[in-house]
Design a protein around this motif. Sequence first.
Motif, PDB file in Angstrom:
ATOM      1  N   VAL A 281      12.988  19.263 -23.844  1.00  0.00           N
ATOM      2  CA  VAL A 281      14.164  20.050 -23.526  1.00  0.00           C
ATOM      3  C   VAL A 281      14.465  20.092 -22.027  1.00  0.00           C
ATOM      4  N   THR A 282      13.442  20.190 -21.193  1.00  0.00           N
ATOM      5  CA  THR A 282      13.712  20.248 -19.751  1.00  0.00           C
ATOM      6  C   THR A 282      13.989  18.871 -19.164  1.00  0.00           C
ATOM      7  N   HIS A 283      13.732  17.826 -19.927  1.00  0.00           N
ATOM      8  CA  HIS A 283      13.991  16.491 -19.397  1.00  0.00           C
ATOM      9  C   HIS A 283      15.018  15.709 -20.182  1.00  0.00           C
TER      10      HIS A 283
ATOM     11  N   ILE B  43      19.569  22.829 -20.548  1.00  0.00           N
ATOM     12  CA  ILE B  43      20.202  21.580 -20.126  1.00  0.00           C
ATOM     13  C   ILE B  43      21.278  21.862 -19.083  1.00  0.00           C
ATOM     14  N   ILE B  44      21.984  22.987 -19.293  1.00  0.00           N
ATOM     15  CA  ILE B  44      23.048  23.354 -18.355  1.00  0.00           C
ATOM     16  C   ILE B  44      22.464  23.550 -16.963  1.00  0.00           C
ATOM     17  N   GLU B  45      21.341  24.235 -16.913  1.00  0.00           N
ATOM     18  CA  GLU B  45      20.691  24.488 -15.639  1.00  0.00           C
ATOM     19  C   GLU B  45      20.283  23.182 -14.979  1.00  0.00           C
ATOM     20  N   GLN B  46      19.814  22.225 -15.796  1.00  0.00           N
ATOM     21  CA  GLN B  46      19.426  20.912 -15.260  1.00  0.00           C
ATOM     22  C   GLN B  46      20.627  20.224 -14.622  1.00  0.00           C
ATOM     23  N   MET B  47      21.762  20.320 -15.307  1.00  0.00           N
ATOM     24  CA  MET B  47      22.963  19.671 -14.787  1.00  0.00           C
ATOM     25  C   MET B  47      23.429  20.329 -13.501  1.00  0.00           C
ATOM     26  N   ARG B  48      23.323  21.644 -13.474  1.00  0.00           N
ATOM     27  CA  ARG B  48      23.750  22.368 -12.281  1.00  0.00           C
ATOM     28  C   ARG B  48      22.887  21.970 -11.090  1.00  0.00           C
ATOM     29  N   LYS B  49      21.590  21.905 -11.322  1.00  0.00           N
ATOM     30  CA  LYS B  49      20.679  21.532 -10.232  1.00  0.00           C
ATOM     31  C   LYS B  49      21.043  20.151  -9.732  1.00  0.00           C
TER      32      LYS B  49
END
Lengths: 309, 346
Positions: A281-283, B43-49
């Motif tokens: 999920v985090t990747h 996933i949203i947080e990943q994209m924002r980063k």
Amino acid sequence: NVFYVPLHFIFSDSAGYVGFANLPNQVHRKSVKKGFEFTLMVVGESGLGKSTLINSLFLTDLYPERYIPGAAEKIERTVQIEASTVEIEERGVKLRLTVVDTPGYGDAINSQDCFKTIIQYIDNQFERYLHDESGLNRRHIIDNRVHCCFYFISPFGHGLKPLDVEFMKALHGKVNIVPVIAKADTLTLKERERLKRRVLDEISEHGIRIYQLPDADSDEDEEFKEQTRVLKASIPFAVIGSNQLIEVKGKKIRGRLYPWGVVEVENPEHNDFLKLRTMLVTHMQDLQEVTQDLHYENFRSERLKRTGK
Amino acid sequence: PVENKNEAAMSELVPEPRQKPVVPMKPMGINANLLGYIGIDTIIEQMRKKTMKTGFDFNIMVVGQSGLGKSTLVNTLFKSQVSRKSSGWNREEKIPKTVEIKAIGHVIEEGGVKMKLTVIDTPGFGDQINNENCWEPIEKYINEQYEKFLKEEVNIARKKRIPDTRVHCCLYFISPTGHSLRPLDLEFMKHLSKVVNIIPVIAKADTMTLEEKTEFKQRVRKELEVNGIEFYPQKEFDEDLEDKTENDKIRQESMPFAVVGSDKEYQVNGKRVLGRKTPWGIIEVENLTHCEFALLRDFVIRTHLQDLKEVTHNIHYETYRAKRLNDNGGLPPMTVETEENHESNL
């Protein structure tokens, strides 16, 4: 024609806020509206608990009326490719997850060609994407490329089997491979560590390139950095899945009930299930990017070179 | 669930994957909530980063007669000297004989977000005695950026992140005559609204009273509509009802924004504000009762920045690309498809 000049700030700080720092929020809003797509392939011999694990990972029941063929039927079977799509929504974020299953893999007496079908499937998705990307109307391109492949390793052996090695060598340039040790509850903790080390040694020996978790950036918080370190150190993940709910200390949890105790799927002391889920999920975005920037681009440049255009 | 049996297989070796129908997620049971969190929303947080780290490109073009305050306005928008003001007061500096295209880039950072801003100035536009076809160099420049991007995209070994020099937004400056648009305004916007996002602004709006402003805006809006000019945000690209409602309000009430720009600060009620000092009062640029600068700024930067880029990429660029593919002319190594033999992706 574009030249860069040193910037002169002529306004005092209090008046200095422009507002483009809001851009990530704009991107966020659009992404939430659009939702995400992800394709996960699972490969491994029958009976290693693949379907159960997928159901546990995504809290779904993707295979409700499963028919398990007997050995005699399996003799006739070649590797099939079965794709199921499920829409998962969490806190307003929509994910369209496609799980590509490969029943029949490794079942035949002679498994020589069993991964050709899989390679062909992956290439077909790349081919389709390349075709769509080169077309006139690109507004609704669907990305069916395989972003990640969980490869299930049997816990019953002493490491990788010859088929495992051949498969991974054939596919590491086409898809992100995440090796997973299945049915981890058949091993004691010591046996598990030994198997993990053995698998990693063999992977390195054969020059197999599995998916590498990127290191946490220097500006991430300590907690995230630590989590990344722990994840990296646990590969390959040794996991257990279960479709059954068992009552433990007044709570209903996913697990396996044995006479000698209960194995809890989501207990980090029992197995790496939570780590696998966290990693995935985090990747998810990184897995998609590596698929796009590495595997797909390799395919594309090979294809374009070959057609000589 | 009913299984869809596959029809004719695509190839002999690989049966067409049997697509099972989409299954909505089945909850596990009443206690599912305890175990029920997967973490998809991260996933949203990943994209924002990621957006913050990689930064982004934004290219804004300004078009209008000299003296309408284009450079000042852009500097005000980005609170820095991103555009060199032409010293129109300097008699030695000649008005260019043809329209020139001058692009200046800056990297600015705010709240951890890096922006590579390029301001494209078009000195000479509308300044000649004979201004026929003076939009052509501008249209040429815009198409050249699309061509550059296309060439990169079709390369065999292409860059991970293709540098984006395409014009995301074109601010067109209307002179505050108080009467109507000029023929040149109409001609320019008619031609260019087909290839780029045009945002018309009424310049030096402090020369009009509130009533004059309201009337002028209405008249301009009517003229644009009558002449079929689709300025940004274009009606046909509203994505959903939410967008349409928001954009309708902007199209029908706010635009064209009547703006005033300034790079000078004054003290008003104990605060330092950007403004213009006159004997009869200080015009505060960011005061909504004085002018609509803040509306323009919020629109372009704080709410629609990403959308401006997306419409440029998904609509204008794709239109250019489709035309190029159709024309079949001199496209670098790639299968060129004509309309007849291409399978529709719809």
